[in-house]
Design a protein around this motif. Structure first.
Motif, PDB file in Angstrom:
ATOM      1  N   VAL A   1       0.878  -1.168   0.000  1.00 47.29           N
ATOM      2  CA  VAL A   1       0.000   0.000   0.000  1.00 47.29           C
ATOM      3  C   VAL A   1       0.913   1.214   0.000  1.00 47.29           C
ATOM      4  O   VAL A   1       1.808   1.333   0.831  1.00 47.29           O
ATOM      5  CB  VAL A   1      -0.934   0.023   1.224  1.00 47.29           C
ATOM      6  CG1 VAL A   1      -1.752   1.298   1.252  1.00 47.29           C
ATOM      7  CG2 VAL A   1      -1.840  -1.194   1.219  1.00 47.29           C
ATOM      8  N   LEU A   2       0.668   2.104  -0.965  1.00 44.29           N
ATOM      9  CA  LEU A   2       1.515   3.271  -1.183  1.00 44.29           C
ATOM     10  C   LEU A   2       0.643   4.518  -1.146  1.00 44.29           C
ATOM     11  O   LEU A   2      -0.383   4.577  -1.821  1.00 44.29           O
ATOM     12  CB  LEU A   2       2.162   3.127  -2.561  1.00 44.29           C
ATOM     13  CG  LEU A   2       3.238   4.062  -3.000  1.00 44.29           C
ATOM     14  CD1 LEU A   2       4.507   3.804  -2.204  1.00 44.29           C
ATOM     15  CD2 LEU A   2       3.529   3.852  -4.483  1.00 44.29           C
ATOM     16  N   SER A   3       1.038   5.509  -0.332  1.00 40.99           N
ATOM     17  CA  SER A   3       0.348   6.801  -0.286  1.00 40.99           C
ATOM     18  C   SER A   3       1.201   7.815  -1.016  1.00 40.99           C
ATOM     19  O   SER A   3       2.385   7.976  -0.699  1.00 40.99           O
ATOM     20  CB  SER A   3       0.138   7.263   1.155  1.00 40.99           C
ATOM     21  OG  SER A   3      -0.712   6.378   1.828  1.00 40.99           O
ATOM     22  N   VAL A   4       0.597   8.499  -1.996  1.00 44.29           N
ATOM     23  CA  VAL A   4       1.338   9.407  -2.864  1.00 44.29           C
ATOM     24  C   VAL A   4       0.653  10.765  -2.916  1.00 44.29           C
ATOM     25  O   VAL A   4      -0.585  10.849  -3.000  1.00 44.29           O
ATOM     26  CB  VAL A   4       1.423   8.835  -4.313  1.00 44.29           C
ATOM     27  CG1 VAL A   4       2.171   9.774  -5.229  1.00 44.29           C
ATOM     28  CG2 VAL A   4       2.043   7.459  -4.313  1.00 44.29           C
ATOM     29  N   LEU A   5       1.443  11.819  -2.877  1.00 48.70           N
ATOM     30  CA  LEU A   5       0.969  13.188  -3.135  1.00 48.70           C
ATOM     31  C   LEU A   5       1.557  13.621  -4.460  1.00 48.70           C
ATOM     32  O   LEU A   5       2.784  13.663  -4.608  1.00 48.70           O
ATOM     33  CB  LEU A   5       1.392  14.138  -2.009  1.00 48.70           C
ATOM     34  CG  LEU A   5       1.142  15.620  -2.261  1.00 48.70           C
ATOM     35  CD1 LEU A   5      -0.333  15.915  -2.500  1.00 48.70           C
ATOM     36  CD2 LEU A   5       1.683  16.441  -1.112  1.00 48.70           C
ATOM     37  N   GLU A   6       0.694  13.905  -5.439  1.00 50.18           N
ATOM     38  CA  GLU A   6       1.138  14.384  -6.733  1.00 50.18           C
ATOM     39  C   GLU A   6       0.975  15.900  -6.786  1.00 50.18           C
ATOM     40  O   GLU A   6      -0.079  16.418  -6.424  1.00 50.18           O
ATOM     41  CB  GLU A   6       0.331  13.721  -7.847  1.00 50.18           C
ATOM     42  CG  GLU A   6       0.538  12.217  -7.891  1.00 50.18           C
ATOM     43  CD  GLU A   6      -0.344  11.521  -8.916  1.00 50.18           C
ATOM     44  OE1 GLU A   6      -1.370  12.094  -9.345  1.00 50.18           O
ATOM     45  OE2 GLU A   6       0.003  10.379  -9.283  1.00 50.18           O
ATOM     46  N   ASN A   7       2.032  16.586  -7.242  1.00 47.89           N
ATOM     47  CA  ASN A   7       2.022  18.036  -7.337  1.00 47.89           C
ATOM     48  C   ASN A   7       2.215  18.452  -8.776  1.00 47.89           C
ATOM     49  O   ASN A   7       3.207  18.073  -9.404  1.00 47.89           O
ATOM     50  CB  ASN A   7       3.162  18.651  -6.493  1.00 47.89           C
ATOM     51  CG  ASN A   7       2.967  18.403  -5.030  1.00 47.89           C
ATOM     52  OD1 ASN A   7       2.037  18.911  -4.446  1.00 47.89           O
ATOM     53  ND2 ASN A   7       3.840  17.611  -4.447  1.00 47.89           N
ATOM     54  N   ALA A   8       1.281  19.256  -9.304  1.00 47.72           N
ATOM     55  CA  ALA A   8       1.394  19.738 -10.672  1.00 47.72           C
ATOM     56  C   ALA A   8       2.574  20.685 -10.790  1.00 47.72           C
ATOM     57  O   ALA A   8       2.858  21.477  -9.891  1.00 47.72           O
ATOM     58  CB  ALA A   8       0.112  20.454 -11.084  1.00 47.72           C
ATOM     59  N   ILE A   9       3.297  20.556 -11.904  1.00 40.93           N
ATOM     60  CA  ILE A   9       4.422  21.431 -12.180  1.00 40.93           C
ATOM     61  C   ILE A   9       3.945  22.493 -13.169  1.00 40.93           C
ATOM     62  O   ILE A   9       3.382  22.157 -14.211  1.00 40.93           O
ATOM     63  CB  ILE A   9       5.596  20.633 -12.775  1.00 40.93           C
ATOM     64  CG1 ILE A   9       6.048  19.567 -11.787  1.00 40.93           C
ATOM     65  CG2 ILE A   9       6.746  21.544 -13.159  1.00 40.93           C
ATOM     66  CD1 ILE A   9       7.061  18.591 -12.346  1.00 40.93           C
ATOM     67  N   SER A  10       4.189  23.734 -12.841  1.00 43.25           N
ATOM     68  CA  SER A  10       3.729  24.795 -13.752  1.00 43.25           C
ATOM     69  C   SER A  10       4.796  25.179 -14.739  1.00 43.25           C
ATOM     70  O   SER A  10       5.934  24.894 -14.614  1.00 43.25           O
ATOM     71  CB  SER A  10       3.311  26.025 -12.949  1.00 43.25           C
ATOM     72  OG  SER A  10       4.355  26.454 -12.119  1.00 43.25           O
TER      73      SER A  10
END
Length: 116
Positions: free
Chosen positions: A107-116
């Motif tokens: 089980v993997l918890s990920v935060l994805e952040n958009a790159i501008s």
């Protein structure tokens, strides 16, 4: 017409059963950076299992960096292979390698952040 923008932050929970050999657990090809917040690898059997955790950079395919090598997971126990957060850039791969199919789950918890 403009493309739909990526959300600034997106949380994801990824759950997988591992097969023998290399398992690409996470790879994102959108224009984002990802932060692995937590990870659990659980041994679902009554015997000790091993796992190797690797990161493969898109600009160095075939030469992954080893984070954990042949870590032992006791029967019916879990392993957190990261001492802290791990940042992945676009197209980086998080790979788990094990020798037995169906013995480990992750089980993997990920935060994805958009790159501008």
């Amino acid at each position: 017409m403009a493309n739909n923008p990526l959300p600034l932050n997106k949380f994801r929970l990824i759950a997988k059963k591992l097969n023998s050999g290399d398992n690409t657990i996470y790879q994102e090809d959108l224009d984002i950076a990802s932060i692995i917040l937590s990870c659990q690898i659980t041994n679902m059997t009554g015997t000790t299992q091993t796992v190797t955790v690797l990161i493969e950079k898109i600009d160095d395919i075939g030469n992954p960096v080893t984070l954990v090598k042949n870590a032992s997971i006791p029967p019916n126990e879990s392993l957190n292979p990261f001492g802290g957060k791990v940042v992945l850039e676009r197209n980086d791969k998080l790979i788990f390698n094990t020798s037995n199919t169906g013995t480990l789950e992750t089980v993997l918890s990920v935060l994805e952040n958009a790159i501008s």
